[in-house]
Design an enzyme around this catalytic site. Sequence first.
Site, short mmCIF file in Angstrom:
data_model
loop_
_atom_site.label_atom_id
_atom_site.label_comp_id
_atom_site.label_asym_id
_atom_site.label_seq_id
_atom_site.Cartn_x
_atom_site.Cartn_y
_atom_site.Cartn_z
N GLY A 71 6.58 41.38 20.57
CA GLY A 71 6.52 41.96 21.91
C GLY A 71 7.80 41.65 22.67
O GLY A 71 8.32 42.49 23.41
N THR A 72 8.30 40.45 22.48
CA THR A 72 9.51 40.04 23.18
C THR A 72 10.70 40.93 22.78
O THR A 72 11.44 41.42 23.65
CB THR A 72 9.83 38.56 22.86
OG1 THR A 72 8.71 37.77 23.29
CG2 THR A 72 11.09 38.10 23.56
N ASN A 151 -0.86 38.62 31.64
CA ASN A 151 -1.36 37.69 30.64
C ASN A 151 -2.11 36.50 31.23
O ASN A 151 -3.00 35.96 30.60
CB ASN A 151 -0.22 37.21 29.74
CG ASN A 151 1.04 36.89 30.51
OD1 ASN A 151 1.59 37.73 31.23
ND2 ASN A 151 1.50 35.66 30.40
N GLN A 179 -0.77 42.72 26.48
CA GLN A 179 -2.13 42.23 26.76
C GLN A 179 -3.14 43.35 26.89
O GLN A 179 -4.32 43.17 26.62
CB GLN A 179 -2.15 41.38 28.03
CG GLN A 179 -1.51 40.01 27.88
CD GLN A 179 -2.18 39.12 26.86
OE1 GLN A 179 -3.35 39.32 26.49
NE2 GLN A 179 -1.46 38.15 26.36
N SER A 199 2.36 44.16 20.67
CA SER A 199 2.63 43.06 19.74
C SER A 199 1.46 42.90 18.77
O SER A 199 0.30 43.00 19.17
CB SER A 199 2.85 41.77 20.52
OG SER A 199 2.97 40.68 19.63
N HIS A 201 0.41 40.14 16.98
CA HIS A 201 -0.44 38.94 16.94
C HIS A 201 -1.41 38.82 18.11
O HIS A 201 -2.25 37.95 18.13
CB HIS A 201 0.41 37.67 16.78
CG HIS A 201 1.14 37.22 18.01
ND1 HIS A 201 0.68 36.19 18.79
CD2 HIS A 201 2.29 37.64 18.58
CE1 HIS A 201 1.52 35.99 19.79
NE2 HIS A 201 2.50 36.87 19.69
N THR A 237 16.15 44.78 7.36
CA THR A 237 15.03 45.13 6.49
C THR A 237 13.72 44.71 7.14
O THR A 237 13.60 43.61 7.68
CB THR A 237 15.22 44.47 5.11
OG1 THR A 237 16.49 44.89 4.60
CG2 THR A 237 14.13 44.88 4.14
N CYS A 325 4.65 22.87 31.83
CA CYS A 325 5.01 21.48 32.02
C CYS A 325 6.52 21.37 31.86
O CYS A 325 7.06 21.44 30.77
CB CYS A 325 4.31 20.63 30.96
SG CYS A 325 4.26 18.91 31.37
#
Length: 392
Positions: A71-72, A151, A179, A199, A201, A237, A325
Amino acid sequence: MRKVYFDHNATTPVHPEAVKAARPFLGELFGNPSSIHFAGRDVRKAVEDAREAVAVFFGCHPLEVVFTSSGTESGNLAIKGVAYQPGNEGKHIVTSQVEHPAVMNTCRFLEKRGYRVSYVPVNRQGIVEPEAVRKAIEPDTMLVSVMAANNETGCLMPIAEIGEIARKAGVLMHTDAVQATGKIPLDWNTLPVDLLTFSGHKVNALKGAGGLILRKSIKISPVIHGGHQEMGLRGGTENIVGIVAMGAAFSLLKENMEQEIAEVRRLRDALERGIFERIPEVTLNGHPLLRLPNTLNVSFRYIEGEALLLNLDMLGIACSSGSACTSGSLEASPVLLNMGVDPTDAQGALRFSLGRGNSDEDVSYAIDALETVAEKLRAISPLYQPRKVGMK
Ligand SMILES: *Cc1c(COP(=O)(O)O)cnc(C)c1O
């Protein structure tokens, strides 16, 4: 110990059928799809079948589907691909303040390279208002990029209206639909969108494969230069295993999406109800209705989200705190702060994102655990004490 996975917006378990479809390409089917001999042809066919499956799912033409690594990468290709077109140097982009880093940091990068970007805020409910986008468009705006669903909060953005505004202004429209894919209907034939990012995954396929849907009439520049792969838009590829798994996942999604949405919504609503009934001082972040069916983002007053997250993890429950964090200091989520959520409430935010494989048992286990952990943490929270006394 029971394991409950409530972090499907981070990534999803791989569908066994997707694994099964991809397995031969880990072994005997190893050819390069660009080779014209027998070893290449079988693999080429598998890639084109996957492209067809994606096209059938979204309702686009197979040649409008460009496979990428994620997706990125798709977000980068969409935005830089437009920005790098001759004549677009230094032009203006409109995006939102709650985009995923894939879009946000691509825009920031382009800003440093002399492009101009307007970051439109969201309203108190976490939604980008079409009127705000309209006002942000300038005479030299080349692209509007607004995500289909957020997201962190699951908020659904009015991309059809925003796309309409962009179209009327003669501006291209990209949407990060990573999303939204599989969770709300997305019909390429009716959506006034020119570029759409997805994306693998996030839809029960493998990490390392994604794609961009791109209207035939639109020209963009590649970001990865190399061979002629992917209609010359993405050299290198192909990730055959990832692409084949993704094709299988989209075929399954096409078949089962309606039932899966209904089921996940039922479970999410049960979790939401349980939390609000059993735990005091909880607030919902995001729009109660204009929201993905699988996502629940709530703030627990007087508790740090991170502390909740770690305690839930010890009980086998995976969720997300939505706050990053940074070098030891707990920073509240910029998405929630941007919506106008009180900073201390933003610190106490947790995101539960449900999906394939979750059950009623998961939901009741999580509600029980949350009640126990929230009580325990509030008992030691210096913030909670005075209020508790005051309430009695
Ligand atoms: C996960 C996600 C991405 C990035 O996708 P990857 O395939 O992990 O690079 C982009 N946008 C949104 C909204 C996401 O949730």
